[in-house]
Motif scaffolding. Sequence first.
Motif, PDB file in Angstrom:
ATOM      1  N   ALA A   1      50.063  53.218  37.985  1.00 27.89           N
ATOM      2  CA  ALA A   1      50.012  51.762  37.864  1.00 27.89           C
ATOM      3  C   ALA A   1      50.500  51.099  39.154  1.00 27.89           C
ATOM      4  O   ALA A   1      49.917  50.106  39.606  1.00 27.89           O
ATOM      5  N   LEU A   2      51.544  51.646  39.746  1.00 24.96           N
ATOM      6  CA  LEU A   2      52.038  51.125  41.022  1.00 24.96           C
ATOM      7  C   LEU A   2      50.980  51.299  42.107  1.00 24.96           C
ATOM      8  O   LEU A   2      50.686  50.363  42.859  1.00 24.96           O
TER       9      LEU A   2
ATOM     10  N   ASP B   1      51.805  57.979  34.720  1.00 19.97           N
ATOM     11  CA  ASP B   1      51.078  56.743  34.411  1.00 19.97           C
ATOM     12  C   ASP B   1      51.724  55.529  35.079  1.00 19.97           C
ATOM     13  O   ASP B   1      51.028  54.617  35.525  1.00 19.97           O
ATOM     14  N   GLU B   2      53.042  55.523  35.188  1.00 18.00           N
ATOM     15  CA  GLU B   2      53.717  54.418  35.867  1.00 18.00           C
ATOM     16  C   GLU B   2      53.493  54.476  37.379  1.00 18.00           C
ATOM     17  O   GLU B   2      53.304  53.440  38.022  1.00 18.00           O
TER      18      GLU B   2
ATOM     19  N   THR C   1      59.136  59.240  38.482  1.00 20.69           N
ATOM     20  CA  THR C   1      58.522  58.308  37.543  1.00 20.69           C
ATOM     21  C   THR C   1      57.373  58.997  36.805  1.00 20.69           C
ATOM     22  O   THR C   1      56.658  59.804  37.403  1.00 20.69           O
TER      23      THR C   1
END
Length: 51
Positions: A43-44, A39-40, A36
Amino acid sequence: MAGLIAPVARLIEAFGRLPGVGQKTAQRLAYHVLRTPADEARALADALVAI
């Protein structure tokens, strides 16, 4: 999990502690997070820390 880098092994173990998540699914989730965009993934991580 011999031979895995320690942070990846810890991530797999953490996913494996979730209800209904077995070893294979935990590995799949961990490798998904590794692929992933950063940035994703961040975020998680932020969402998990926030709860």
